[in-house]
Design a protein around this motif. Structure first.
Motif, PDB file in Angstrom:
ATOM      1  N   TRP A   1      33.940 -50.940  18.129  1.00 49.02           N
ATOM      2  CA  TRP A   1      33.304 -50.351  16.725  1.00 49.02           C
ATOM      3  C   TRP A   1      32.844 -51.267  15.799  1.00 49.02           C
ATOM      4  O   TRP A   1      33.150 -52.461  15.798  1.00 49.02           O
ATOM      5  CB  TRP A   1      34.387 -49.404  16.364  1.00 49.02           C
ATOM      6  N   ASN A   2      31.749 -50.786  15.243  1.00 49.22           N
ATOM      7  CA  ASN A   2      31.254 -51.504  14.155  1.00 49.22           C
ATOM      8  C   ASN A   2      30.898 -50.337  12.890  1.00 49.22           C
ATOM      9  O   ASN A   2      30.969 -49.132  13.443  1.00 49.22           O
ATOM     10  CB  ASN A   2      29.906 -52.213  14.390  1.00 49.22           C
ATOM     11  N   ASP A   3      30.576 -50.554  11.828  1.00 51.91           N
ATOM     12  CA  ASP A   3      30.275 -49.278  10.892  1.00 51.91           C
ATOM     13  C   ASP A   3      29.206 -48.590  10.966  1.00 51.91           C
ATOM     14  O   ASP A   3      29.279 -47.440  10.978  1.00 51.91           O
ATOM     15  CB  ASP A   3      30.052 -50.023   9.548  1.00 51.91           C
ATOM     16  N   VAL A   4      28.199 -48.984  11.907  1.00 49.83           N
ATOM     17  CA  VAL A   4      27.012 -48.046  12.272  1.00 49.83           C
ATOM     18  C   VAL A   4      27.375 -47.128  13.308  1.00 49.83           C
ATOM     19  O   VAL A   4      27.100 -45.900  13.175  1.00 49.83           O
ATOM     20  CB  VAL A   4      25.704 -48.824  12.500  1.00 49.83           C
ATOM     21  N   THR A   5      27.968 -47.548  14.422  1.00 50.56           N
ATOM     22  CA  THR A   5      28.303 -46.673  15.354  1.00 50.56           C
ATOM     23  C   THR A   5      29.364 -45.982  15.158  1.00 50.56           C
ATOM     24  O   THR A   5      29.569 -44.535  15.444  1.00 50.56           O
ATOM     25  CB  THR A   5      28.777 -47.446  16.761  1.00 50.56           C
ATOM     26  N   MET A   6      30.513 -46.167  14.230  1.00 45.16           N
ATOM     27  CA  MET A   6      31.544 -45.195  13.793  1.00 45.16           C
ATOM     28  C   MET A   6      30.883 -44.138  12.837  1.00 45.16           C
ATOM     29  O   MET A   6      31.111 -43.024  13.159  1.00 45.16           O
ATOM     30  CB  MET A   6      32.599 -46.066  13.083  1.00 45.16           C
ATOM     31  N   ALA A   7      30.075 -44.488  12.041  1.00 47.96           N
ATOM     32  CA  ALA A   7      29.291 -43.605  11.094  1.00 47.96           C
ATOM     33  C   ALA A   7      28.733 -42.483  11.841  1.00 47.96           C
ATOM     34  O   ALA A   7      28.506 -41.535  11.827  1.00 47.96           O
ATOM     35  CB  ALA A   7      28.482 -44.194  10.147  1.00 47.96           C
ATOM     36  N   GLU A   8      27.791 -42.994  12.959  1.00 44.50           N
ATOM     37  CA  GLU A   8      27.262 -42.190  13.652  1.00 44.50           C
ATOM     38  C   GLU A   8      28.052 -41.083  14.616  1.00 44.50           C
ATOM     39  O   GLU A   8      27.933 -39.929  14.797  1.00 44.50           O
ATOM     40  CB  GLU A   8      26.462 -43.007  14.861  1.00 44.50           C
ATOM     41  N   ALA A   9      29.110 -41.689  15.310  1.00 40.71           N
ATOM     42  CA  ALA A   9      30.131 -40.938  15.821  1.00 40.71           C
ATOM     43  C   ALA A   9      30.688 -39.782  14.885  1.00 40.71           C
ATOM     44  O   ALA A   9      30.702 -38.573  15.199  1.00 40.71           O
ATOM     45  CB  ALA A   9      31.362 -41.623  16.261  1.00 40.71           C
ATOM     46  N   TYR A  10      31.259 -40.157  13.622  1.00 43.74           N
ATOM     47  CA  TYR A  10      31.519 -39.070  12.782  1.00 43.74           C
ATOM     48  C   TYR A  10      30.405 -38.110  12.455  1.00 43.74           C
ATOM     49  O   TYR A  10      30.748 -36.778  12.185  1.00 43.74           O
ATOM     50  CB  TYR A  10      32.128 -39.881  11.345  1.00 43.74           C
ATOM     51  N   SER A  11      29.156 -38.394  12.173  1.00 40.25           N
ATOM     52  CA  SER A  11      28.092 -37.825  11.647  1.00 40.25           C
ATOM     53  C   SER A  11      27.752 -36.660  12.792  1.00 40.25           C
ATOM     54  O   SER A  11      27.152 -35.503  12.631  1.00 40.25           O
ATOM     55  CB  SER A  11      26.796 -38.570  11.236  1.00 40.25           C
ATOM     56  N   HIS A  12      28.171 -37.103  14.088  1.00 41.14           N
ATOM     57  CA  HIS A  12      27.808 -36.234  15.204  1.00 41.14           C
ATOM     58  C   HIS A  12      29.037 -35.342  15.343  1.00 41.14           C
ATOM     59  O   HIS A  12      29.253 -34.665  16.443  1.00 41.14           O
ATOM     60  CB  HIS A  12      27.312 -36.739  16.484  1.00 41.14           C
ATOM     61  N   GLY A  13      30.088 -35.352  14.609  1.00 40.29           N
ATOM     62  CA  GLY A  13      31.061 -34.341  14.675  1.00 40.29           C
ATOM     63  C   GLY A  13      32.558 -34.971  15.202  1.00 40.29           C
ATOM     64  O   GLY A  13      33.591 -34.196  15.781  1.00 40.29           O
ATOM     65  N   ALA A  14      32.666 -36.202  15.471  1.00 36.67           N
ATOM     66  CA  ALA A  14      33.794 -36.681  15.706  1.00 36.67           C
ATOM     67  C   ALA A  14      35.028 -36.480  15.000  1.00 36.67           C
ATOM     68  O   ALA A  14      34.772 -36.401  13.675  1.00 36.67           O
ATOM     69  CB  ALA A  14      33.642 -38.260  16.045  1.00 36.67           C
ATOM     70  N   HIS A  15      36.249 -36.052  15.548  1.00 42.73           N
ATOM     71  CA  HIS A  15      37.508 -35.525  14.742  1.00 42.73           C
ATOM     72  C   HIS A  15      37.859 -37.112  14.123  1.00 42.73           C
ATOM     73  O   HIS A  15      38.345 -37.322  12.998  1.00 42.73           O
ATOM     74  CB  HIS A  15      38.272 -34.750  15.481  1.00 42.73           C
ATOM     75  N   GLN A  16      38.100 -38.007  15.026  1.00 43.86           N
ATOM     76  CA  GLN A  16      38.507 -39.200  14.953  1.00 43.86           C
ATOM     77  C   GLN A  16      37.833 -40.395  15.628  1.00 43.86           C
ATOM     78  O   GLN A  16      37.584 -39.903  17.013  1.00 43.86           O
ATOM     79  CB  GLN A  16      40.190 -38.977  15.289  1.00 43.86           C
ATOM     80  N   CYS A  17      37.927 -41.547  15.425  1.00 44.99           N
ATOM     81  CA  CYS A  17      37.392 -42.908  16.067  1.00 44.99           C
ATOM     82  C   CYS A  17      38.547 -43.677  16.562  1.00 44.99           C
ATOM     83  O   CYS A  17      39.187 -44.081  15.361  1.00 44.99           O
ATOM     84  CB  CYS A  17      36.324 -43.263  15.622  1.00 44.99           C
ATOM     85  N   LEU A  18      39.020 -43.923  17.732  1.00 51.59           N
ATOM     86  CA  LEU A  18      40.214 -44.754  17.848  1.00 51.59           C
ATOM     87  C   LEU A  18      39.614 -45.971  18.599  1.00 51.59           C
ATOM     88  O   LEU A  18      38.738 -45.977  19.444  1.00 51.59           O
ATOM     89  CB  LEU A  18      41.135 -44.177  18.956  1.00 51.59           C
ATOM     90  N   ALA A  19      40.341 -47.124  17.863  1.00 48.65           N
ATOM     91  CA  ALA A  19      39.996 -48.392  18.568  1.00 48.65           C
ATOM     92  C   ALA A  19      40.708 -48.691  19.777  1.00 48.65           C
ATOM     93  O   ALA A  19      42.062 -48.579  19.532  1.00 48.65           O
ATOM     94  CB  ALA A  19      40.002 -49.470  17.597  1.00 48.65           C
ATOM     95  N   LYS A  20      40.278 -48.992  20.832  1.00 48.72           N
ATOM     96  CA  LYS A  20      41.183 -49.354  21.913  1.00 48.72           C
ATOM     97  C   LYS A  20      41.154 -50.905  21.746  1.00 48.72           C
ATOM     98  O   LYS A  20      40.872 -51.908  21.340  1.00 48.72           O
ATOM     99  CB  LYS A  20      40.109 -49.176  23.354  1.00 48.72           C
ATOM    100  N   PRO A  21      42.552 -51.335  22.182  1.00 47.58           N
ATOM    101  CA  PRO A  21      43.761 -50.428  22.860  1.00 47.58           C
ATOM    102  C   PRO A  21      44.354 -49.646  21.547  1.00 47.58           C
ATOM    103  O   PRO A  21      44.540 -50.128  20.411  1.00 47.58           O
ATOM    104  CB  PRO A  21      44.731 -51.348  23.402  1.00 47.58           C
ATOM    105  N   PHE A  22      45.032 -48.708  21.804  1.00 46.99           N
ATOM    106  CA  PHE A  22      45.721 -47.770  20.556  1.00 46.99           C
ATOM    107  C   PHE A  22      46.945 -47.294  21.647  1.00 46.99           C
ATOM    108  O   PHE A  22      47.256 -47.387  22.568  1.00 46.99           O
ATOM    109  CB  PHE A  22      44.672 -46.361  20.351  1.00 46.99           C
ATOM    110  N   THR A  23      47.895 -46.768  20.756  1.00 47.03           N
ATOM    111  CA  THR A  23      48.989 -46.528  20.975  1.00 47.03           C
ATOM    112  C   THR A  23      49.166 -45.194  21.579  1.00 47.03           C
ATOM    113  O   THR A  23      48.372 -44.197  21.291  1.00 47.03           O
ATOM    114  CB  THR A  23      50.378 -46.636  20.063  1.00 47.03           C
TER     115      THR A  23
END
Length: 133
Positions: free
Chosen positions: A96-118
């Motif tokens: 993730w970086n700020d640009v790709t995360m913002a793009e994911a949210y702008s296209h309707g992502a409920h949440q963006c998780l950074a791998k690895p996650f619990t």
């Protein structure tokens, strides 16, 4: 293993979760976790494979890897956003970086998780995404 209050549902009434990731080990691991928590899980090795499956039925929620071979997660999101009955979308990435995360949210992502996650974070995020649909 984390417990989930949705984990008591039967497979027939369980929410369906689509897992879109080009890494076989990730798909298997997530599918096993979700099935043990009581969800119905389907796996797809690419965005293209997932989109072809939508003619049959759409899952309630999808976990989408942001960076894959072929169609990227954002491209899948763009397509889903056009559908009347779009599933809840949770994006995953180790990059993730700020640009790709913002793009994911702008296209309707409920949440963006950074791998690895619990496991707990994933199950909580899925429950929240399903409630917000």
């Amino acid at each position: 293993m984390c417990s989930s209050n949705l984990g008591l549902k039967t497979q027939a009434s369980a929410p369906s979760i689509g897992i879109i990731d080009d890494d076989l080990a990730v798909r298997r691991s997530l599918a096993n976790l979700l099935k043990s928590a009581g969800y119905s899980a389907s796996t797809f090795s690419s965005g293209e494979e997932f989109l072809q499956s939508l003619n049959e039925s759409a899952p309630d929620c999808v976990l989408i890897d942001a960076r894959m071979k072929g169609m990227q997660g954002i491209e899948v999101q763009r397509f889903l956003k056009l559908k009347d009955t779009a599933p809840a979308v949770i994006c995953m990435s180790a990059f993730w970086n700020d640009v790709t995360m913002a793009e994911a949210y702008s296209h309707g992502a409920h949440q963006c998780l950074a791998k690895p996650f619990t496991e707990e974070l994933l199950l909580t995020t899925i429950e929240d995404a399903l409630r917000s649909r």
